[in-house]
Design a protein around this motif. Structure first.
Motif, mmCIF file in Angstrom:
data_model
loop_
_atom_site.group_PDB
_atom_site.id
_atom_site.type_symbol
_atom_site.label_atom_id
_atom_site.label_comp_id
_atom_site.label_asym_id
_atom_site.label_seq_id
_atom_site.Cartn_x
_atom_site.Cartn_y
_atom_site.Cartn_z
ATOM 1 N N ARG A 148 0.720 -1.092 -0.227
ATOM 2 C CA ARG A 148 0.054 0.049 -0.062
ATOM 3 C C ARG A 148 0.902 1.221 0.063
ATOM 4 N NH1 ARG A 148 -5.184 -1.145 -1.515
ATOM 5 N NH2 ARG A 148 -5.923 -2.989 -0.600
ATOM 6 N N PHE A 149 2.220 1.230 0.029
ATOM 7 C CA PHE A 149 2.917 2.424 0.314
ATOM 8 C C PHE A 149 4.006 2.927 -0.980
ATOM 9 C CE2 PHE A 149 1.584 1.096 4.393
ATOM 10 C CZ PHE A 149 1.094 1.998 4.971
ATOM 11 N N ASP A 150 4.102 3.940 -1.063
ATOM 12 C CA ASP A 150 4.835 4.267 -2.206
ATOM 13 C C ASP A 150 6.435 4.568 -1.576
ATOM 14 O OD1 ASP A 150 2.778 4.754 -4.163
ATOM 15 O OD2 ASP A 150 2.226 6.516 -2.745
ATOM 16 N N LEU A 151 6.503 4.710 -0.388
ATOM 17 C CA LEU A 151 7.849 4.851 0.318
ATOM 18 C C LEU A 151 7.733 4.166 1.684
ATOM 19 C CD1 LEU A 151 10.671 6.037 0.501
ATOM 20 C CD2 LEU A 151 9.816 7.997 1.579
ATOM 21 N N VAL A 152 8.852 3.452 2.160
ATOM 22 C CA VAL A 152 9.088 3.146 3.537
ATOM 23 C C VAL A 152 10.083 3.803 3.862
ATOM 24 C CG1 VAL A 152 9.094 1.289 5.023
ATOM 25 C CG2 VAL A 152 7.496 1.027 3.139
ATOM 26 N N ILE A 153 10.167 4.457 5.155
ATOM 27 C CA ILE A 153 11.288 5.175 5.471
ATOM 28 C C ILE A 153 11.462 4.714 6.957
ATOM 29 C CG2 ILE A 153 9.970 7.098 6.276
ATOM 30 C CD1 ILE A 153 12.023 8.913 5.071
ATOM 31 N N SER A 154 12.855 4.667 7.178
ATOM 32 C CA SER A 154 13.294 4.502 8.720
ATOM 33 C C SER A 154 14.438 5.339 9.021
ATOM 34 C CB SER A 154 13.456 3.180 9.203
ATOM 35 O OG SER A 154 14.554 2.563 8.519
ATOM 36 N N ARG A 155 14.334 5.805 10.289
ATOM 37 C CA ARG A 155 15.617 6.403 10.894
ATOM 38 C C ARG A 155 16.275 5.889 11.901
ATOM 39 N NH1 ARG A 155 15.381 11.000 14.743
ATOM 40 N NH2 ARG A 155 16.962 12.445 14.393
ATOM 41 N N VAL A 168 9.936 -4.660 2.254
ATOM 42 C CA VAL A 168 9.494 -4.923 1.043
ATOM 43 C C VAL A 168 7.906 -5.381 0.693
ATOM 44 C CG1 VAL A 168 9.513 -6.656 -1.077
ATOM 45 C CG2 VAL A 168 11.530 -5.365 -0.147
ATOM 46 N N PRO A 169 7.375 -6.324 1.635
ATOM 47 C CA PRO A 169 5.967 -6.563 1.491
ATOM 48 C C PRO A 169 4.972 -5.268 1.580
ATOM 49 C CG PRO A 169 6.933 -7.938 3.123
ATOM 50 C CD PRO A 169 8.031 -6.835 2.824
ATOM 51 N N PHE A 170 5.607 -4.050 2.169
ATOM 52 C CA PHE A 170 4.559 -3.028 2.154
ATOM 53 C C PHE A 170 4.808 -2.021 0.933
ATOM 54 C CE2 PHE A 170 6.060 -4.398 6.416
ATOM 55 C CZ PHE A 170 4.571 -4.451 7.175
ATOM 56 N N LEU A 171 5.711 -2.188 -0.013
ATOM 57 C CA LEU A 171 5.722 -1.466 -1.037
ATOM 58 C C LEU A 171 4.614 -1.703 -2.138
ATOM 59 C CD1 LEU A 171 9.473 -1.088 -1.865
ATOM 60 C CD2 LEU A 171 8.109 0.408 -0.830
ATOM 61 N N ALA A 172 4.187 -0.432 -2.763
ATOM 62 C CA ALA A 172 3.358 -0.585 -4.004
ATOM 63 C C ALA A 172 4.141 -0.666 -4.955
ATOM 64 C CB ALA A 172 2.451 0.564 -3.981
ATOM 65 N N SER A 173 3.687 -1.176 -6.341
ATOM 66 C CA SER A 173 4.477 -1.331 -7.399
ATOM 67 C C SER A 173 5.052 0.074 -7.813
ATOM 68 C CB SER A 173 3.655 -1.694 -8.565
ATOM 69 O OG SER A 173 4.499 -2.042 -9.804
ATOM 70 N N GLY A 174 6.358 0.147 -7.891
ATOM 71 C CA GLY A 174 7.335 1.546 -8.279
ATOM 72 C C GLY A 174 7.533 2.151 -6.945
ATOM 73 N N GLY A 175 7.178 1.440 -5.946
ATOM 74 C CA GLY A 175 7.720 2.060 -4.489
ATOM 75 C C GLY A 175 9.218 1.866 -4.182
ATOM 76 N N SER A 176 9.629 2.552 -3.251
ATOM 77 C CA SER A 176 11.108 2.521 -2.658
ATOM 78 C C SER A 176 11.212 2.476 -1.360
ATOM 79 C CB SER A 176 11.981 3.490 -3.468
ATOM 80 O OG SER A 176 11.576 4.630 -3.176
ATOM 81 N N LEU A 177 12.384 2.205 -0.843
ATOM 82 C CA LEU A 177 12.781 2.479 0.574
ATOM 83 C C LEU A 177 13.987 3.289 0.793
ATOM 84 C CD1 LEU A 177 13.330 -1.546 1.132
ATOM 85 C CD2 LEU A 177 11.325 -0.380 1.055
ATOM 86 N N LEU A 178 13.682 4.039 1.764
ATOM 87 C CA LEU A 178 14.851 5.033 2.338
ATOM 88 C C LEU A 178 15.174 4.821 3.617
ATOM 89 C CD1 LEU A 178 16.321 7.620 1.328
ATOM 90 C CD2 LEU A 178 14.216 8.935 2.335
ATOM 91 N N ALA A 179 16.406 4.249 4.057
ATOM 92 C CA ALA A 179 16.894 4.366 5.173
ATOM 93 C C ALA A 179 17.900 5.498 5.552
ATOM 94 C CB ALA A 179 17.855 3.004 5.402
#
Length: 246
Positions: A148-155, A168-179
């Protein structure tokens, strides 16, 4: 608001505005004031709830709020963002204040932290943002979260490989991760040897990796933003096989 914190609010707000501008992010006086309210409440709650180890006001301004704004220009408009392990609301709350277009869900496994964040969200009258008390592993199969998410972010949440595999399981198609990482992030010393623009494999997924290195204004502390984008065909096929968007 409860008892006022022992620092000059005008000075604190000017510090946020000035140092955010040095990182290329414009913060209005009203936005700085909203962050000041959040900081004030955080200090009050911290006296009984242990929400943050950073309590010196200027350190809070730079290390919590200005640092949280570092990704602000990189996030697509109207993106659905999952803030994983958000603690007292970082980076999600400051990002929402300067990017009201974002739709943000903050997740933390500690109830007192999500209780504070939801209280602060109400105090600031922010919309399209809420905190969820849960272990992130328990949400991976939830249809309201999976894909469901376009971006998963963590700090400063966890090791990069663990973050990637959990996210990864939370990403919509075309989404990305940002650490968002500090210079001495536990288990992440290998980031120092990574190419700033290449590929890397975590679990069964290969990611395009891009690392942006920067210094916190005034303090000079080193920081890194590690952007991970799943490469096709995973991006187009496997995310949906994990229960992606309907």
């Amino acid at each position: 608001m409860g008892k006022k914190t022992a620092f000059d609010s005008d000075t604190w707000q000017r510090a946020v505005i000035k140092n955010a501008r040095e990182m290329g992010v414009d913060v209005t006086p009203d936005q700085a004031r909203a962050m000041n309210i959040h900081a004030d409440e955080l200090i009050q709650w911290n006296r009984v709830s242990n929400l943050t180890a950073i309590t010196e006001p200027l350190d809070m301004a730079i290390k919590h709020y200005v640092d949280s704004l570092a990704p602000a220009r990189l996030i697509p408009e109207n993106a659905r963002v999952l803030d994983m392990g958000s603690g007292g609301g970082f980076p999600g709350v400051p990002l929402k204040i300067v990017r009201p277009d974002l739709i943000i869900t903050l997740v933390d496994s500690v109830r007192k932290k999500t209780s504070f964040v939801n209280y602060a969200i109400g105090r600031l009258r922010l919309s399209d943002i809420h905190a969820v008390h849960a272990r992130i592993e328990n949400l991976a199969d939830d249809p309201d979260f999976c894909g469901r998410f376009d971006l998963v972010i963590s700090r400063a949440f966890t090791a990069l490989a663990t973050f990637a595999e959990l996210s990864v399981p939370f990403l919509a198609s075309g989404g990305s991760l940002l650490a968002m990482k500090g210079p001495q992030a536990e288990h992440d010393h290998e980031i120092n040897d990574m190419r700033d623009d290449g590929t890397i494999c975590f679990g069964d997924v290969r990611f395009k990796i891009r690392i942006q290195r920067y210094l916190l204004p005034m303090l000079g502390d080193q920081r890194r933003m590690v952007n991970l984008t799943p490469l096709s065909p995973y991006d187009a096929v496997s995310i949906h096989s994990l229960g992606g968007r309907s």
